[in-house]
Design a protein around this motif. Structure first.
Motif, PDB file in Angstrom:
ATOM      1  N   LYS A   3       0.856  -1.188   0.000  1.00  0.00           N
ATOM      2  CA  LYS A   3       0.000   0.000   0.000  1.00  0.00           C
ATOM      3  C   LYS A   3       0.879   1.221   0.000  1.00  0.00           C
ATOM      4  O   LYS A   3       1.935   1.247   0.602  1.00  0.00           O
ATOM      5  CB  LYS A   3      -0.881  -0.017   1.255  1.00  0.00           C
ATOM      6  CG  LYS A   3      -1.960   1.044   1.270  1.00  0.00           C
ATOM      7  CD  LYS A   3      -2.724   1.000   2.577  1.00  0.00           C
ATOM      8  CE  LYS A   3      -1.856   1.548   3.686  1.00  0.00           C
ATOM      9  NZ  LYS A   3      -2.656   1.971   4.838  1.00  0.00           N
ATOM     10  N   MET A   4       0.463   2.236  -0.677  1.00  0.00           N
ATOM     11  CA  MET A   4       1.264   3.442  -0.684  1.00  0.00           C
ATOM     12  C   MET A   4       0.318   4.633  -0.574  1.00  0.00           C
ATOM     13  O   MET A   4      -0.407   4.943  -1.500  1.00  0.00           O
ATOM     14  CB  MET A   4       2.078   3.506  -1.972  1.00  0.00           C
ATOM     15  CG  MET A   4       3.280   4.400  -1.865  1.00  0.00           C
ATOM     16  SD  MET A   4       4.317   4.360  -3.320  1.00  0.00           S
ATOM     17  CE  MET A   4       5.278   2.909  -3.054  1.00  0.00           C
ATOM     18  N   ASN A   5       0.293   5.285   0.548  1.00  0.00           N
ATOM     19  CA  ASN A   5      -0.586   6.441   0.750  1.00  0.00           C
ATOM     20  C   ASN A   5       0.230   7.703   0.666  1.00  0.00           C
ATOM     21  O   ASN A   5       0.555   8.311   1.666  1.00  0.00           O
ATOM     22  CB  ASN A   5      -1.274   6.337   2.118  1.00  0.00           C
ATOM     23  CG  ASN A   5      -2.461   5.418   2.067  1.00  0.00           C
ATOM     24  OD1 ASN A   5      -3.071   5.257   1.025  1.00  0.00           O
ATOM     25  ND2 ASN A   5      -2.778   4.817   3.186  1.00  0.00           N
ATOM     26  N   LEU A   8      -0.872  10.866   2.427  1.00  0.00           N
ATOM     27  CA  LEU A   8      -0.636  10.990   3.855  1.00  0.00           C
ATOM     28  C   LEU A   8       0.804  11.407   4.117  1.00  0.00           C
ATOM     29  O   LEU A   8       1.104  12.001   5.132  1.00  0.00           O
ATOM     30  CB  LEU A   8      -0.908   9.661   4.558  1.00  0.00           C
ATOM     31  CG  LEU A   8      -2.363   9.227   4.591  1.00  0.00           C
ATOM     32  CD1 LEU A   8      -2.461   7.840   5.200  1.00  0.00           C
ATOM     33  CD2 LEU A   8      -3.204  10.187   5.397  1.00  0.00           C
ATOM     34  N   PHE A   9       1.677  11.076   3.169  1.00  0.00           N
ATOM     35  CA  PHE A   9       3.087  11.316   3.386  1.00  0.00           C
ATOM     36  C   PHE A   9       3.496  12.695   2.941  1.00  0.00           C
ATOM     37  O   PHE A   9       4.649  13.068   3.039  1.00  0.00           O
ATOM     38  CB  PHE A   9       3.898  10.258   2.619  1.00  0.00           C
ATOM     39  CG  PHE A   9       5.277  10.089   3.141  1.00  0.00           C
ATOM     40  CD1 PHE A   9       6.363  10.412   2.369  1.00  0.00           C
ATOM     41  CD2 PHE A   9       5.490   9.630   4.425  1.00  0.00           C
ATOM     42  CE1 PHE A   9       7.646  10.263   2.847  1.00  0.00           C
ATOM     43  CE2 PHE A   9       6.770   9.490   4.910  1.00  0.00           C
ATOM     44  CZ  PHE A   9       7.860   9.803   4.119  1.00  0.00           C
ATOM     45  N   LYS A  20      10.826   5.688  10.710  1.00  0.00           N
ATOM     46  CA  LYS A  20      10.384   5.236   9.383  1.00  0.00           C
ATOM     47  C   LYS A  20      10.743   6.208   8.268  1.00  0.00           C
ATOM     48  O   LYS A  20      10.590   5.897   7.095  1.00  0.00           O
ATOM     49  CB  LYS A  20       8.884   4.970   9.376  1.00  0.00           C
ATOM     50  CG  LYS A  20       8.035   6.134   9.823  1.00  0.00           C
ATOM     51  CD  LYS A  20       6.604   5.652  10.042  1.00  0.00           C
ATOM     52  CE  LYS A  20       5.825   6.588  10.908  1.00  0.00           C
ATOM     53  NZ  LYS A  20       4.520   6.052  11.298  1.00  0.00           N
TER      54      LYS A  20
ATOM     55  N   SER B 148       1.637   0.775   8.889  1.00  0.00           N
ATOM     56  CA  SER B 148       1.960   2.159   9.172  1.00  0.00           C
ATOM     57  C   SER B 148       1.094   3.080   8.328  1.00  0.00           C
ATOM     58  O   SER B 148       0.732   2.750   7.209  1.00  0.00           O
ATOM     59  CB  SER B 148       3.431   2.400   8.839  1.00  0.00           C
ATOM     60  OG  SER B 148       3.713   3.772   8.827  1.00  0.00           O
ATOM     61  N   GLU B 149       0.778   4.234   8.845  1.00  0.00           N
ATOM     62  CA  GLU B 149      -0.077   5.165   8.092  1.00  0.00           C
ATOM     63  C   GLU B 149       0.652   5.729   6.885  1.00  0.00           C
ATOM     64  O   GLU B 149       0.055   6.118   5.916  1.00  0.00           O
ATOM     65  CB  GLU B 149      -0.543   6.307   8.989  1.00  0.00           C
ATOM     66  CG  GLU B 149       0.580   7.117   9.599  1.00  0.00           C
ATOM     67  CD  GLU B 149       0.057   8.207  10.503  1.00  0.00           C
ATOM     68  OE1 GLU B 149      -1.107   8.586  10.367  1.00  0.00           O
ATOM     69  OE2 GLU B 149       0.823   8.695  11.341  1.00  0.00           O
ATOM     70  N   GLU B 150       1.992   5.780   6.963  1.00  0.00           N
ATOM     71  CA  GLU B 150       2.727   6.207   5.784  1.00  0.00           C
ATOM     72  C   GLU B 150       2.994   4.996   4.908  1.00  0.00           C
ATOM     73  O   GLU B 150       2.660   3.889   5.258  1.00  0.00           O
ATOM     74  CB  GLU B 150       4.052   6.874   6.182  1.00  0.00           C
ATOM     75  CG  GLU B 150       3.886   8.338   6.506  1.00  0.00           C
ATOM     76  CD  GLU B 150       3.525   8.532   7.963  1.00  0.00           C
ATOM     77  OE1 GLU B 150       2.862   9.519   8.276  1.00  0.00           O
ATOM     78  OE2 GLU B 150       3.874   7.687   8.781  1.00  0.00           O
ATOM     79  N   PHE B 151       3.661   5.239   3.774  1.00  0.00           N
ATOM     80  CA  PHE B 151       3.856   4.137   2.849  1.00  0.00           C
ATOM     81  C   PHE B 151       4.900   3.189   3.383  1.00  0.00           C
ATOM     82  O   PHE B 151       5.725   3.519   4.219  1.00  0.00           O
ATOM     83  CB  PHE B 151       4.297   4.662   1.483  1.00  0.00           C
ATOM     84  CG  PHE B 151       5.730   5.147   1.465  1.00  0.00           C
ATOM     85  CD1 PHE B 151       6.772   4.276   1.253  1.00  0.00           C
ATOM     86  CD2 PHE B 151       6.023   6.485   1.690  1.00  0.00           C
ATOM     87  CE1 PHE B 151       8.079   4.722   1.250  1.00  0.00           C
ATOM     88  CE2 PHE B 151       7.328   6.934   1.685  1.00  0.00           C
ATOM     89  CZ  PHE B 151       8.355   6.048   1.456  1.00  0.00           C
TER      90      PHE B 151
END
Lengths: 176, 153
Positions: A3-5, A8-9, A20, B148-151
């Protein structure tokens, strides 16, 4: 789970940097392959540190002065635990090392350290350093939690500054 | 679906419980006093470990209370065997996606990893005599992983 959001980043990183945001990628492609296949390290890893192993020479002279000379590093990192997963290209690479008892140039790879707090250009590109390295499989097997292949990464010191696109997982060296 | 919803659904689907539920779900934080009834209580959530990508393994604790017939040793033995078989069944549950965690308006996906059990035992009669049934408990620990909320990749 892939998954890649990116949305959000997009927030700016300020203050103390979460772990992270320092990403470690390793090329899982076999040596000689034209295109690198970077895989991010970190899944199930509660800690991952690159030990600098600096060569430090300390001398005291008759005047009571201390001179410290740091002339080189032998960086090394240990990925333990690493749980083997079918379909993971890094597992394929590590298992080949084990099966064929590979040595010398067959163990060559590159690692990229991506500074995810430091964007560079487009939204998915960040400052990064690429370094040549050698993979050392420390052991294989492990306990009942899963098939494990802990390995060490020995950095060889040939380091290049550039940018890394996390979307396409490609490293681009800065212009000379 | 939260981990509580997930475990409630799983327990409701356990074949030997569904015989008694008559298409109802297991109660939450409540057990009816008449045999045979079941109730699942959540007793807390904790962080087990976190990797450098920010993925977390968490553990949610439950206590399931069951009121069973207890007239004779036969009934009470059957109740204890039920708890034992339930424990085996829970510990054999496979890894499964579908858990969601809502944090500060953001929804994170999760995966059920495993369940373990402990302290399956009788808590004593429901009333003044053994004829009114006995309450049993089993503690259930459900481990699940949150991305994690990030990738990550």
């Amino acid at each position: 789970m892939m998954k890649m959001n990116l949305q959000l980043f997009a927030d700016e990183v300020t203050g103390r940097i979460k772990r992270k945001f320092m990403a470690h990628f390793i090329d899982s492609a076999a040596p000689g392959t034209s295109t690198a296949a970077y895989v991010r390290l970190g899944k199930d890893l509660e800690e991952f540190s690159v030990e600098m192993n600096a060569n430090v020479d300390v001398k005291n002279n008759i005047l009571g002065e201390t001179s410290v000379n740091l002339d080189s590093y032998q960086p090394q990192a240990s990925a333990e635990p690493y749980y083997a997963e079918v379909g993971d290209p890094l597992f394929t690479r590590l298992q080949k090392i084990i099966d064929e008892r590979q040595t010398l140039d067959d163990l060559k790879t590159t690692v990229v350290e991506v500074h995810l707090w430091e964007t560079s250009g487009s939204g998915s590109t960040y400052a990064a350093y690429c370094e040549e390295a050698i993979i050392e499989v420390a052991s294989y097997g492990g306990d009942t939690t899963g098939y494990q292949i802990p390995f060490n990464i020995h950095h060889t010191g040939v380091r290049t500054k550039g940018t890394f696109d996390i979307k396409s997982k490609t490293f681009t060296a800065d212009a000379a | 679906m939260t981990i509580i919803d997930f475990m409630r659904k799983k327990l409701t689907e356990y074949p030997k419980i569904s015989e008694f539920l008559s298409s109802d779900d297991i109660h939450i934080d409540f057990t009816e006093p008449d045999p045979v009834n079941y109730g699942l209580s959540s007793t807390g959530d904790k962080l087990v470990s976190e990797d450098i990508l920010g993925n977390q393994i968490r553990q949610h604790s439950f206590a399931m209370y069951a009121v069973g017939q207890s007239f004779t040793d036969y009934h009470r033995l059957a109740n204890s065997n039920f708890l034992l078989e339930l424990a085996y069944w829970l510990e054999s549950l496979p890894v499964e996606d579908g858990i969601t965690v809502s944090v500060d308006g953001k929804e994170l996906t999760g995966r059920f990893i495993k369940a373990t059990t402990a302290n399956a035992m009788s808590m004593g009669p429901m009333g003044e005599t053994i004829n009114e049934g006995c309450m049993y408990q089993i503690q259930i620990y459900a481990q699940y992983k949150i991305e994690s909320e990030e990738f990550w990749s």
